[in-house]
Design an enzyme around this catalytic site. Structure first.
Site, PDB file in Angstrom:
ATOM      1  N   ARG A 121       0.812  -1.214   0.000  1.00 43.48           N
ATOM      2  CA  ARG A 121       0.000   0.000   0.000  1.00 43.48           C
ATOM      3  C   ARG A 121       0.844   1.261   0.000  1.00 43.48           C
ATOM      4  O   ARG A 121       0.423   2.322  -0.484  1.00 43.48           O
ATOM      5  CB  ARG A 121      -0.932   0.003   1.229  1.00 43.48           C
ATOM      6  N   TYR A 123     -15.372  21.049 -12.438  1.00 47.05           N
ATOM      7  CA  TYR A 123     -15.908  19.723 -12.746  1.00 47.05           C
ATOM      8  C   TYR A 123     -17.054  19.430 -11.787  1.00 47.05           C
ATOM      9  O   TYR A 123     -16.915  19.558 -10.568  1.00 47.05           O
ATOM     10  CB  TYR A 123     -14.755  18.740 -12.576  1.00 47.05           C
ATOM     11  N   ASP A 154      -7.033  22.212 -10.893  1.00 48.20           N
ATOM     12  CA  ASP A 154      -7.236  21.043 -11.755  1.00 48.20           C
ATOM     13  C   ASP A 154      -6.606  21.374 -13.107  1.00 48.20           C
ATOM     14  O   ASP A 154      -7.065  22.255 -13.825  1.00 48.20           O
ATOM     15  CB  ASP A 154      -8.730  20.760 -11.908  1.00 48.20           C
ATOM     16  N   LYS A 208      -7.363  10.470 -18.224  1.00 48.55           N
ATOM     17  CA  LYS A 208      -7.540  11.136 -19.514  1.00 48.55           C
ATOM     18  C   LYS A 208      -6.218  11.177 -20.289  1.00 48.55           C
ATOM     19  O   LYS A 208      -5.717  10.137 -20.687  1.00 48.55           O
ATOM     20  CB  LYS A 208      -8.187  12.486 -19.266  1.00 48.55           C
TER      21      LYS A 208
END
Length: 399
Positions: free
Chosen positions: A61, A114, A187, A212
């Site tokens: 992790r 967003y 962002d 993306k």
């Protein structure tokens, strides 16, 4: 054997960083790509090593050579102090926000963010005692200053704005943030580090949906947050405390896609400019929202701050029925109807952002369509859209 690209190299160009950053063939038996390390348990040679966390990797992790290779590549591209990896773009947004906000704090967020980021503010952040005020993305620095309270801790930007594509005056907003010692969260998914240096322009936490452009192949869910020196420690502390981690397979796929980001993004930009310019001449189109076009209201700010434009933009069609818009979109051959973007394939999405905006001055009259331009032949895309407009006009004439 070729050495690793390190901090002692003379400021390599971004394409060289894309190709070499985070890789060290000498440490991987000469193999060009960092191997995919899957696993949870990491064995220690001694009790002291185990209990003292003396190894580079101690538990799955907490990272592996695969995830570190991706983090180092992204850190180099963003010119940041460090990067954390998240299982989605929205997870990256929530990680950035929650790392610097606590009960009683106040957040200023662009109204053009967003939509799921806005839902996060109205849900999780509100329940956590954080209040959010939305501001017009075209607001001046002086007007933004009047919205700051004693409990304001951060300003959240997304430039260009999601769907409506407004270009904020980033320099003015950062100047206000510095005056009041506020963190700037941005962002940067649209531009990526190739077309906008968010850290260099004053951002403290830079969010990207690696799903993306960074990955670029429509087959991975991943997000990342890059931090400036003053924001890194708190980001890493929060990230570790909540147990956030990403799949090593997704990290490896993202690394593979990232190596070709430069050539892909430049082709996306070329294709998008041609399509957007053509759409702006169509009688069915009222306007094209794309900062790279000279006629766009945000063009001068975009030209000042950005070094390129991605291939996501929106258009406002002439007033028409939903039936006409559906006829236009549903028969398209090369444009898929789907959410997300950033892959090799073109996409299209009708939208109406007026229902969830509260402070924006940009208020379109007419149906809006968001285009994502892929890597297909531009002549094929243009012909596809032209046929779509024939259907649009036929459906509208039949009213």
């Amino acid at each position: 054997m070729k050495r690793c690209l390190g901090e002692t190299d003379a400021a390599p160009g971004i394409d060289s960083r894309l190709t070499h950053a985070g890789r060290c063939p000498a440490a991987n038996q000469g193999f060009v790509n960092t191997p995919l390390y899957r696993g949870s348990t990491v064995l220690a040679p001694t009790v002291d090593d185990l209990l003292g966390y003396r190894q580079p990797f101690v538990y799955g992790r907490l990272g592996s050579p695969t995830t570190v290779a991706l983090q180092e590549t992204l850190r180099s591209l963003d010119n940041s102090a460090g990067v954390v990896l998240c299982p989605s773009g929205l997870a990256a947004i929530s990680t950035a926000l929650m790392s610097c906000l606590t009960a009683g704090d106040h957040l200023l967020m662009t109204d053009a963010a967003y939509r799921p980021a806005r839902t996060l503010c109205e849900g999780v952040l509100r329940r956590s005692g954080v209040e959010t005020t939305y501001f017009d993305p075209l607001l001046s620095g002086e007007a933004l200053r009047r919205l700051i309270r004693q409990e304001t801790r951060a300003i959240y930007l997304e430039v260009p704005g999601s769907q409506s594509m407004e270009v904020s005056d980033i320099a003015a907003i950062v100047a206000v943030a510095r005056e009041f010692n506020l963190l700037v969260i941005m962002d940067n998914t649209w531009a990526t580090p190739l077309f906008f240096d968010a850290i260099g322009h004053g951002a403290d936490l830079v969010v990207q949906a690696g799903t993306k452009y960074i990955c670029g192949h429509s087959d991975v869910m991943i997000g990342m947050v890059s931090a400036s020196p003053r924001a890194l420690a708190q980001l890493q502390k929060y990230y570790r405390e909540i147990g956030m981690c990403v799949s090593p397979d997704d990290a490896w796929l993202t690394l593979r896609g990232l190596r070709t980001l430069g050539v892909r993004l430049r082709q996306h930009q070329e294709n998008a400019l041609r399509i957007a310019t053509w759409l702006a001449t169509r009688p069915e189109v009222q306007c094209v929202w794309y900062p790279a076009l000279e006629g766009d209201p945000g063009h001068s700010l975009w030209a000042r701050d950005f070094t390129g434009a991605s291939s996501l933009f929106s258009v406002v069609l002439q007033p028409a029925s939903n039936k006409a818009v559906s006829a236009f979109l549903e028969g398209l051959r090369y444009f898929g109807l789907g959410y997300s973007w950033g892959g090799f394939e073109s996409l299209v999405l009708p939208f109406d952002c007026t229902a969830y905006r509260s402070a924006s001055s940009r208020k379109p009259v007419g149906p809006c369509v968001r285009f994502y331009i892929g890597l297909e032949d531009v002549n094929d895309l243009t012909a596809d859209l032209e046929a779509g407009f024939v259907r649009f006009n036929a459906a509208w004439d039949a009213r």
